[in-house]
Design a protein around this motif. Structure first.
Motif, PDB file in Angstrom:
ATOM      1  N   ILE A   1    -134.660 -10.178   9.480  1.00 47.98           N
ATOM      2  CA  ILE A   1    -134.233 -10.192   8.174  1.00 47.98           C
ATOM      3  C   ILE A   1    -132.905 -10.402   8.335  1.00 47.98           C
ATOM      4  O   ILE A   1    -132.385 -11.197   7.470  1.00 47.98           O
ATOM      5  N   ALA A   2    -131.911 -10.247   9.412  1.00 53.78           N
ATOM      6  CA  ALA A   2    -130.396 -10.400   9.410  1.00 53.78           C
ATOM      7  C   ALA A   2    -130.630 -12.230   9.412  1.00 53.78           C
ATOM      8  O   ALA A   2    -129.795 -12.639   9.361  1.00 53.78           O
ATOM      9  N   VAL A   3    -131.206 -12.667  10.774  1.00 57.02           N
ATOM     10  CA  VAL A   3    -131.070 -14.396  10.798  1.00 57.02           C
ATOM     11  C   VAL A   3    -131.909 -15.512   9.082  1.00 57.02           C
ATOM     12  O   VAL A   3    -130.941 -15.543   8.689  1.00 57.02           O
ATOM     13  N   LEU A   4    -132.791 -14.072   8.420  1.00 53.29           N
ATOM     14  CA  LEU A   4    -133.437 -14.902   7.175  1.00 53.29           C
ATOM     15  C   LEU A   4    -132.087 -14.853   6.666  1.00 53.29           C
ATOM     16  O   LEU A   4    -132.106 -15.969   5.705  1.00 53.29           O
ATOM     17  N   ASP A   5    -131.314 -13.942   5.939  1.00 54.79           N
ATOM     18  CA  ASP A   5    -130.559 -13.427   4.845  1.00 54.79           C
ATOM     19  C   ASP A   5    -128.893 -14.347   5.596  1.00 54.79           C
ATOM     20  O   ASP A   5    -128.181 -14.582   5.605  1.00 54.79           O
TER      21      ASP A   5
ATOM     22  N   HIS B   1    -142.041  -7.908   2.820  1.00 52.53           N
ATOM     23  CA  HIS B   1    -141.979  -8.151   1.230  1.00 52.53           C
ATOM     24  C   HIS B   1    -140.630  -8.493   0.755  1.00 52.53           C
ATOM     25  O   HIS B   1    -140.347  -9.359  -0.179  1.00 52.53           O
ATOM     26  N   PRO B   2    -140.177  -7.313   0.492  1.00 51.78           N
ATOM     27  CA  PRO B   2    -138.888  -7.746  -0.369  1.00 51.78           C
ATOM     28  C   PRO B   2    -137.351  -8.684  -0.127  1.00 51.78           C
ATOM     29  O   PRO B   2    -137.106  -9.515  -0.473  1.00 51.78           O
ATOM     30  N   ALA B   3    -137.848  -8.575   1.279  1.00 52.92           N
ATOM     31  CA  ALA B   3    -136.739  -9.169   2.392  1.00 52.92           C
ATOM     32  C   ALA B   3    -137.302 -10.627   1.898  1.00 52.92           C
ATOM     33  O   ALA B   3    -136.357 -11.945   1.109  1.00 52.92           O
ATOM     34  N   LEU B   4    -138.713 -11.164   1.664  1.00 56.90           N
ATOM     35  CA  LEU B   4    -138.688 -12.456   1.779  1.00 56.90           C
ATOM     36  C   LEU B   4    -138.955 -12.917   0.507  1.00 56.90           C
ATOM     37  O   LEU B   4    -138.607 -13.907   0.456  1.00 56.90           O
ATOM     38  N   VAL B   5    -139.409 -11.716  -0.720  1.00 55.49           N
ATOM     39  CA  VAL B   5    -138.637 -12.727  -1.716  1.00 55.49           C
ATOM     40  C   VAL B   5    -137.482 -12.062  -2.664  1.00 55.49           C
ATOM     41  O   VAL B   5    -137.275 -13.628  -3.241  1.00 55.49           O
TER      42      VAL B   5
ATOM     43  N   ALA C   1    -141.978 -19.968   0.555  1.00 55.89           N
ATOM     44  CA  ALA C   1    -143.566 -19.303  -0.090  1.00 55.89           C
ATOM     45  C   ALA C   1    -144.597 -19.163   0.619  1.00 55.89           C
ATOM     46  O   ALA C   1    -145.669 -18.381  -0.005  1.00 55.89           O
ATOM     47  N   GLY C   2    -145.071 -20.231   1.640  1.00 57.37           N
ATOM     48  CA  GLY C   2    -145.951 -19.735   2.541  1.00 57.37           C
ATOM     49  C   GLY C   2    -145.660 -18.303   2.950  1.00 57.37           C
ATOM     50  O   GLY C   2    -146.773 -18.042   3.694  1.00 57.37           O
ATOM     51  N   ALA C   3    -144.690 -17.891   3.660  1.00 60.43           N
ATOM     52  CA  ALA C   3    -144.784 -16.397   3.963  1.00 60.43           C
ATOM     53  C   ALA C   3    -144.870 -15.628   3.143  1.00 60.43           C
ATOM     54  O   ALA C   3    -145.792 -14.498   3.502  1.00 60.43           O
ATOM     55  N   LEU C   4    -144.439 -15.940   1.969  1.00 60.55           N
ATOM     56  CA  LEU C   4    -145.439 -14.601   0.249  1.00 60.55           C
ATOM     57  C   LEU C   4    -146.526 -14.531   0.404  1.00 60.55           C
ATOM     58  O   LEU C   4    -147.135 -13.809   0.816  1.00 60.55           O
TER      59      LEU C   4
END
Length: 591
Positions: A271-275, A298-302, A318-321
């Protein structure tokens, strides 16, 4: 009483420091020196005593429409009323549905294993593992035989970990082989743990995970959930450290390598990388997060999806969600696929439709099988298999007739198998006849046999070579194998034995040459041999490591291009994924 509750609610909403804290302490029957933590607990307790409904927000009461975005997953399969559409991967079935854990028929579970979504496939393998380990005979003997035949042939990289657990429970030699792999895994873990200790105690400056041999690293990546905390913590630190521990290239490679790990302990770091600010790293972190069963994902991907602007990144999110069970990006992907002419965006859109697509998307995906780009075609084939619509078989048959690339044949056959399994689970039947398999086509072109005497002498040389190899006379054995292959130019076995012998001595360059000769003589035999393919892929990876270490990146890329053109289904999933990851990284580096 109502006014008192309203005042307490105001303090709760605005914070204790916003009003007269001393007066609030007196109202709540607390001494003046009570700390803020005690005051906060008493405030919440007093409000709760007056009933939850009285201080719910207007949004919660339904009096005002909540403008905030809904982040609860939107179920993908709700419109599918078939057995597969109502199959739940959870422990208990919902209303009118089925739970995978309630299934007792091994044949049905094997079909789910081929045709289900990611969570259904995981649950099906786990259910088979439970049935295989049950003290009572949960699987009839005829079905057990079928399970023993099918499980070793499934090369689904997304469920490689669960498959390895199930295969270890198979009876006989197959189960012993996979248990031996566990012992090899334990030795590798022990060595890596010691290397990590030395790294953090400043006894070495080389990050140990990245500098492992590729095949060993691939083995750890697929069994990440079995690694001790010290290794996972080290990897998490490497992900979050930026350029402190790893170069940008190595860090990107590590994130890519974790795509199929399914490891919840890495969620905070991913999540740290995602953000973070690196868009490409965030995309690969999203791919990894979508495959992890964890409520934090899920909240992190949204959040990442809602703030994403670039189409090539938003489509991956979108695919990850979709993998996480949220279909909010489906319409966006469909519109994007219809409008874009960027091959990169198209490929990523097809990847996302593998998780989000429905039979409505079959025509749009199938149209991409006529595009000239081979990678695009392969992704379209995978997505058609994931969607599982019977109409896709016509696109696959047409593509089969137009290609001679083994890797494409493999993708087509896997997609056809998944589609037929889904048709079976949906109670449907395939329309039209099946095309010839690649094996059948090659059998039609087999060379004529040698005269009997030549065959006999060649076999004699081969046996003598095997004998010399057994006694350790390596050079004599190689000479005999060379004579056997010279006598029978269309016999691949001497070349294969030569390659395996060189590989056993870590002589990767001569092993590579021998494997190439064997493939040239009889590609089908080599690709159908699981033991040979395991060693072949390992040799290609290690030789690529060697030449890349010498600075010859173009040669390493060529080796990876070469091995990906083969039918790798019988190679271990971990090695297949490592080859694919390294290949993609090499292509990016060349671009």
């Amino acid at each position: 009483m109502a006014s008192e509750v309203d005042e307490l609610r105001t303090h709760l909403r605005d914070g204790i420091g916003a009003g007269d804290a001393a007066q609030l302490r007196g109202r709540l029957d607390l001494p003046e020196d009570a700390d803020d933590a005690t005051l906060g607990r008493r405030l919440v307790t007093r409000l709760a005593a007056h009933g939850f409904d009285e201080h719910q927000s207007p949004y919660a009461k339904g009096l005002v429409e909540d403008p905030r975005p809904v982040i609860a997953p939107r179920a993908i399969g709700g419109a599918d009323a078939s057995f597969l559409g109502r199959l739940d991967s959870a422990a208990e079935s919902g209303a009118g549905g089925f739970a995978v854990t309630e299934l007792d028929d091994a044949r049905t579970l094997l079909a789910v294993l081929r045709a289900g979504n990611l969570r259904q496939r995981r649950a099906a393998v786990k259910r088979l593992t439970v049935m295989l380990t049950s003290p009572r005979k949960s699987i009839p003997s005829d079905q057990l035989k079928r399970v023993a035949e099918v499980l070793p042939k499934v090369r689904d990289v997304e469920i490689a970990y669960e498959l390895s657990e199930a295969r270890a429970q198979l009876p006989g030699a197959q189960g012993r082989e996979y248990k031996a792999e566990r012992e090899s895994f334990a030795r590798t873990v022990a060595e890596l743990t010691e290397s990590i200790r030395r790294y953090w105690e400043a006894e070495t400056v080389d990050e140990p995970f990245i500098h492992m041999p590729s095949d060993q690293r691939a083995q750890l990546q697929m069994r990440m959930r079995d690694l001790p905390d010290v290794i996972v913590a080290h990897l998490g630190a490497a992900l979050e450290s930026g350029e402190v521990m790893l170069s940008d290239v190595d860090r990107q490679g590590l994130i890519e390598a974790l795509r199929y790990s399914g490891e919840p302990r890495l969620v905070p770091s991913l999540i740290a990388v995602l953000d973070g600010g690196d868009a490409e790293a965030a995309v690969d972190a999203a791919r990894a997060l979508g495959r992890i069963d964890d409520p934090r994902v899920h909240p992190a991907l949204v959040s990442a999806y809602e703030r994403s602007v670039l189409a090539r990144n938003k489509v991956v999110l979108a695919g990850a969600l979709g993998l996480a069970g949220d279909a909010r990006g489906r319409g966006y992907i469909r519109d994007l696929l219809a409008a874009t002419d960027d091959p990169r965006v198209t490929r990523r859109s097809l990847e996302a439709l593998g998780a989000l697509g429905t039979p409505e998307d079959t025509e749009a995906i199938g149209a991409q099988t006529a595009v000239g780009d081979t990678r695009l075609k392969m992704q379209a084939v995978r997505s058609l298999g994931a969607v599982g619509d019977g109409r896709a078989l016509s696109y696959l048959r047409e593509l089969r007739e137009q290609t001679s690339v083994s890797a494409m044949w493999a993708e087509i056959e896997d997609a056809e198998g998944a589609i037929r399994a889904r048709l079976e689970l949906r109670g449907e039947e395939e329309e039209g006849g099946a095309a010839l398999s690649p094996v059948e086509k090659d059998l039609l072109a087999l060379p004529t046999v040698d005269p009997l005497l030549v065959r006999f002498l060649g076999f004699k040389d081969y046996l003598f070579g095997a004998m010399w190899l057994f006694f350790g006379a390596f050079e004599r054995a190689m000479s005999r194998f060379e004579r056997a292959s010279a006598r029978r130019a269309d016999w691949a076995r001497p070349h294969l034995r030569t390659a395996m012998a060189h590989a056993g001595r870590n002589r990767h360059a001569p092993a590579l040459a021998a494997f190439r000769r064997a493939i040239e003589v009889d590609r089908i035999v080599i690709e159908q041999n699981a033991a040979a393919m395991r060693v072949l892929v390992t040799v290609f990876l290690r030789r690529a490591d060697e030449v890349e270490g010498e600075g010859r990146r173009d040669i390493a890329r060529g080796l990876l291009e070469e091995v990906t053109s083969l039918d790798l289904r019988r190679a271990p999933s971990a090695l297949r994924f490592e080859v694919s990851r390294r290949h993609d990284a090499a292509r990016r580096g060349a671009g």
